[in-house]
Scaffold this active site. Structure first.
Site, PDB file in Angstrom:
ATOM      1  N   HIS A  40       0.829  -1.200   0.000  1.00  0.00           N
ATOM      2  CA  HIS A  40       0.000   0.000   0.000  1.00  0.00           C
ATOM      3  C   HIS A  40       0.866   1.253   0.000  1.00  0.00           C
ATOM      4  O   HIS A  40       1.810   1.363   0.785  1.00  0.00           O
ATOM      5  CB  HIS A  40      -0.932   0.022   1.210  1.00  0.00           C
ATOM      6  CG  HIS A  40      -1.839   1.211   1.230  1.00  0.00           C
ATOM      7  ND1 HIS A  40      -2.876   1.366   0.337  1.00  0.00           N
ATOM      8  CD2 HIS A  40      -1.849   2.325   2.004  1.00  0.00           C
ATOM      9  CE1 HIS A  40      -3.490   2.511   0.566  1.00  0.00           C
ATOM     10  NE2 HIS A  40      -2.884   3.108   1.578  1.00  0.00           N
ATOM     11  N   SER A  41       0.540   2.197  -0.876  1.00  0.00           N
ATOM     12  CA  SER A  41       1.218   3.485  -0.979  1.00  0.00           C
ATOM     13  C   SER A  41       2.709   3.263  -1.285  1.00  0.00           C
ATOM     14  O   SER A  41       3.050   2.650  -2.290  1.00  0.00           O
ATOM     15  CB  SER A  41       0.994   4.281   0.306  1.00  0.00           C
ATOM     16  OG  SER A  41       1.289   5.642   0.126  1.00  0.00           O
ATOM     17  N   MET A  42       3.615   3.724  -0.432  1.00  0.00           N
ATOM     18  CA  MET A  42       5.043   3.432  -0.629  1.00  0.00           C
ATOM     19  C   MET A  42       5.255   1.932  -0.802  1.00  0.00           C
ATOM     20  O   MET A  42       6.081   1.490  -1.614  1.00  0.00           O
ATOM     21  CB  MET A  42       5.837   3.938   0.559  1.00  0.00           C
ATOM     22  CG  MET A  42       7.282   3.448   0.642  1.00  0.00           C
ATOM     23  SD  MET A  42       8.072   4.028   2.151  1.00  0.00           S
ATOM     24  CE  MET A  42       9.451   2.889   2.277  1.00  0.00           C
ATOM     25  N   GLY A  76       3.403  -0.122  -2.251  1.00  0.00           N
ATOM     26  CA  GLY A  76       3.073  -0.526  -3.612  1.00  0.00           C
ATOM     27  C   GLY A  76       4.263  -0.422  -4.540  1.00  0.00           C
ATOM     28  O   GLY A  76       4.491  -1.301  -5.381  1.00  0.00           O
ATOM     29  N   SER A  98      -1.651  -0.986  -4.084  1.00  0.00           N
ATOM     30  CA  SER A  98      -2.782  -0.277  -3.492  1.00  0.00           C
ATOM     31  C   SER A  98      -2.384   1.153  -3.146  1.00  0.00           C
ATOM     32  O   SER A  98      -1.329   1.381  -2.543  1.00  0.00           O
ATOM     33  CB  SER A  98      -3.239  -1.016  -2.222  1.00  0.00           C
ATOM     34  OG  SER A  98      -4.170  -0.263  -1.488  1.00  0.00           O
TER      35      SER A  98
END
Length: 256
Positions: free
Chosen positions: A94-96, A98, A122
């Site tokens: 998720h975020s970083m 990802g 994500s």
């Protein structure tokens, strides 16, 4: 269970000695530790072994310096994961996280030892998109404002001065890694990819998420959920359903 300091497993091995059908390696967002995936691990079926990556500089690794480079961090994580890739596995971030899931997948495919059966990104826009962001240069108050804007952080942690000091160090380092990241040339992935995004995420537009389609030849799916950057918390059951369906399908085609 601790795999060389880099990986945490929150569900015990099956007491009957059965192996996981697939391992899901999870990469946290900026400033977070592996434990952020514990709630997700609890609701996924037992056939999925959930492994959370623990970056240096947080939680039980808080004494270690953070790594402020996505490529270097991906190199270290890939090396640590190699002994665990002896069965079908997938990568979720998720975020970083990802970006790291994607970069570790690239390394897995390029070394020829084992490729992921599925990659899920994500809450992160594609590397082909660009925003001129320099949040890591903000003062502490600016970082706190950013954390409150995107959500995902327990306000009790922000209100504790000692915990906030530790957390801001990791957040600043992680933002520096993300904001100075630039993708290097290379072939697209060959495994299936799913991208999840929040309809009202201030960090990712739907069109920026869609651009991930160019980074795999193995099939691409985009899922848009209601909510902002941390839609994965509000829609945890739905996200768990996406993961479960994808892994049950993709492992049938796992090349090993």
């Amino acid at each position: 269970m601790d795999f060389g300091g880099w990986v945490r497993r929150y569900r015990q091995e099956d007491p009957r000695g059965e192996r996981d059908a697939v391992r899901l390696v999870c990469f946290p967002h900026a400033g977070a530790g592996a434990s952020c995936f514990f709630p997700l691990a609890r609701i996924l079926p037992s056939e999925i072994g959930v492994l959370g990556v623990q970056y240096p500089g947080r939680q039980d690794r808080y004494r270690e310096p953070c790594i402020e480079s996505i490529p270097l961090l991906a190199d270290r994580i890939h090396e640590a994961l190699l002994p665990l890739l002896d069965r079908p596995f997938a990568l979720f971030g998720h975020s970083m996280g990802g970006l790291l899931a994607f970069e570790v997948a690239r390394r897995c495919e390029s070394d020829g030892n084992a490729r992921p059966s599925w990659v899920c990104v994500s809450g992160r826009r594609a590397p082909s998109t660009h925003r001129d962001e320099w949040i890591h240069l903000e003062d502490d108050a600016g970082l706190v404002r950013e954390m409150l804007t995107v959500g995902g952080t327990d306000r009790r942690l922000i209100e504790d001065p000692d915990l906030l000091t530790l957390m801001l160090s990791a957040v600043r380092s992680d933002y520096r890694a993300v904001e100075t990241y630039s993708i290097t040339a290379g072939p697209p992935l060959t495994c299936p990819m799913t991208v999840l995004t929040g309809k009202d995420d201030p960090k990712v537009t739907v069109s920026e998420a869609q651009e991930w389609a160019a980074f795999t030849t193995g099939g691409f799916t985009l899922r848009v959920f209601p909510g902002g950057h941390f839609f994965i918390d509000d829609c945890r059951a739905e996200v768990a359903g996406v993961i479960t369906d994808a892994l049950r399908s993709s492992r049938l085609d796992y090349a090993g």
